[in-house]
Design an enzyme around this catalytic site. Structure first.
Site, mmCIF file in Angstrom:
data_model
loop_
_atom_site.group_PDB
_atom_site.id
_atom_site.type_symbol
_atom_site.label_atom_id
_atom_site.label_comp_id
_atom_site.label_asym_id
_atom_site.label_seq_id
_atom_site.Cartn_x
_atom_site.Cartn_y
_atom_site.Cartn_z
ATOM 1 C CG HIS A 255 0.249 6.162 -0.706
ATOM 2 N ND1 HIS A 255 -0.743 6.899 -1.295
ATOM 3 C CD2 HIS A 255 -0.335 5.516 0.335
ATOM 4 C CE1 HIS A 255 -1.885 6.702 -0.631
ATOM 5 N NE2 HIS A 255 -1.661 5.854 0.346
ATOM 6 C CD GLU B 56 -5.761 5.395 0.235
ATOM 7 O OE1 GLU B 56 -4.791 6.164 0.390
ATOM 8 O OE2 GLU B 56 -5.942 4.407 0.949
ATOM 9 C CG HIS C 74 -1.833 1.167 1.309
ATOM 10 N ND1 HIS C 74 -3.129 1.134 0.848
ATOM 11 C CD2 HIS C 74 -1.643 2.437 1.761
ATOM 12 C CE1 HIS C 74 -3.691 2.321 1.013
ATOM 13 N NE2 HIS C 74 -2.809 3.134 1.575
ATOM 14 C CD GLU C 75 1.365 3.554 3.680
ATOM 15 O OE1 GLU C 75 1.514 4.618 3.036
ATOM 16 O OE2 GLU C 75 0.337 3.308 4.340
HETATM 17 ZN ZN ZN Z 1 -3.172 5.238 1.717
#
Ligand code: ZN
Length: 499
Positions: free
Chosen positions: A271, A297, A267-268
């Site tokens: 980003h 996101e 997830h990170e």
């Molecule tokens: Zn996030």
């Protein structure tokens, strides 16, 4: 100096201070010794004051007006288009910052910093009445902010604009309603399919160092550049940009289940890939900055879910995970895959699976609009929350800590933020579908553990544009149509063979 160059210089000056502040915040969340907190708060508040003064100074308004009257000419059409976008976005930032009186800015900062502690205590005690006066105060300040910023039809839009430029509640409402209407009837089937394996089967011993090394190997494979970033450990995972070519990821570790730190890392890193895909030469200007939370996101969810929970991903990486953690050899791939995709309605948003997660957001989106408009009184919040939660999830809410007190957002004054999470999910599915139909070879490449084509498509369609287009424009340009819930629903159905 011409007014454009003056704005450019000021913008980059502010970015230097902001990036130093980001480093201080990153350190606070990772390595700072506990006793340093008070002085760190002082450092951060002085930096915030300094950049606010630099950004709202009267000369900035003069330069903006001069550029809006006549933008200094350049021979290069691309450079002119970038300048236009920068001026438009500097204006937007300047207006949002200067429309609020200093008294309101200070009162908001003071109130939210105190209410954070009040909320944390109220949540520990599961006592909504202790937090209610704070929420009342925050809502009143938030309404005042919205009135200062202005809006055309609905006050909530002025708040939403701060997180998702160009988004309007009236546009999101039908998209979210469609999502809910089609998602809810799917859930029993998803729950049944993915619930076939006992979650305890994944539990084992996963040493920290081995988890960290595997996370790093996978983050690197999907394209995260460790020469321009790093991963550290924290309580609440995040990704932050410290400057051009410096992006910091964090994750947290569960020593009994390696998939927790890995999905956090994916997830990170998603980003981070967006951050690393911004034009470094434009760092410190709108053209070198991410456009919105919903787009940010979309990138994190794409790598965490569309890629990181896919069969193709695990067909490639599971043998490697079994090599690192030999006990996994007793758990067949198909069962493991069902476990990382487990769908089960639950009370807590941050622990929710990718399907039910959106229902948590829809609930908050509905309720916060009513709180802002005044249609729902603060004292009636727990009852309204619990009733609606039960309707949507079919579960009763045992206490406020697992109900309307669970999130920190409202206590921090972040009202209008929640919808960006579901926008991220919907954007990610629509972008992934567009990328796959544009380049079918990409899907084969993913099955072979190669991610360059998918990343290249995102770089081209999303990352490199910075704030040139509004998020709805960016999505439409990238995918050929406005945001629709269909792609996310098709993605879920396709994954479990339900279409
Ligand atoms: Zn996030």
């Amino acid at each position: 100096m011409n007014p454009y160059d003056a704005l450019l210089q000021r913008s980059r000056e502010i970015a230097v201070y902001n990036s130093a502040a980001s480093l201080l915040s990153w350190d606070q969340e990772t390595y700072m010794p506990p006793k340093a907190g008070a002085y760190r708060a002082e450092q951060l508040s002085q930096m915030a004051g300094l950049t606010h003064r630099l950004g709202t100074a009267p000369e900035v308004g003069d330069w903006l007006k001069a550029c809006e009257d006549k933008l200094p000419a350049t021979a290069d059409a691309e450079e002119s288009a970038m300048r236009e976008a920068n001026v438009r976005e500097w204006r937007r930032d300047y207006d949002r910052a200067t429309k609020l009186p200093a008294r309101l800015v200070e009162e908001f900062a003071r109130t939210t910093s105190l209410s954070r502690d009040a909320w944390a205590q109220a949540r520990r005690d599961s006592s909504f009445p202790a937090f209610a006066p704070w929420l009342e105060k925050i809502l009143s300040l938030t309404r005042e902010q919205a009135e200062c910023w202005g809006y055309s039809t609905c006050r909530y839009d002025a708040l939403l604009e701060g997180y998702e430029p160009g988004a309007r509640a009236a546009d999101l409402t039908p998209v979210f309603a469609d999502l809910q209407k089609q998602l809810s009837p799917l859930l029993p089937a998803l729950e049944k399919i993915t619930g076939a394996v006992d979650p305890a089967r994944i539990e084992g011993e996963y040493p920290f160092d081995l988890q960290r090394a595997l996370n790093q190997e996978i983050a690197q494979a999907i394209g995260f550049d460790f020469e321009a970033g790093r991963i550290d450990t924290t309580v609440h995972p995040f990704c932050t940009e410290i400057g051009a070519h410096d992006c910091r990821l964090t994750t947290r570790y569960d020593l009994k289940d390696f998939t927790s730190s890995l999905s956090g890392t994916m997830h990170e890193a998603g980003h981070g890939l967006y951050t690393q895909g911004l034009d470094a030469a434009q760092f410190g200007t709108p053209m070198g900055t991410f456009v919105s939370l919903g787009i940010h996101e979309s990138q994190s969810r794409l790598w965490e879910n569309q890629v990181g929970r896919s069969r193709a991903f695990w067909a490639h990486w599971y043998p490697r995970a079994q090599e690192v953690f030999p006990a996994l050899k007793a758990l067949p791939l198909e069962e493991f895959w069902l476990l990382v995709n487990r769908v089960k309605p639950s009370h807590i948003r941050v622990e929710a699976d990718e399907a039910t997660y959106n229902l948590h957001i829809i609930l908050r989106f509905e309720i916060e609009q009513k709180l802002v408009s005044g249609d729902l009184a603060v004292n009636d919040l727990p009852a309204a929350w619990n009733a609606r939660f039960e309707q949507i999830f079919g579960l009763s809410v045992p206490d406020d800590a697992r109900g309307c007190l669970q999130d920190t957002h409202w206590a921090l004054g972040l009202i209008g933020y929640f919808p960006t999470y579901t926008l991220g999910n919907l954007n990610s599915a629509q972008l992934y579908a567009a990328a796959a139909s544009h380049d079918p070879a990409m899907v084969n490449e993913l099955a072979g553990g190669q991610y360059g084509r998918l990343l290249g498509w995102m770089r081209e369609k999303i990352h490199r544009h910075g704030r040139r287009y509004s998020p709805p424009e960016l999505i439409e340009r990238a995918t050929g149509e406005p945001l629709r819930a269909t792609y996310f629903l098709d993605y879920l159905k396709g994954k479990y063979g339900l279409n």
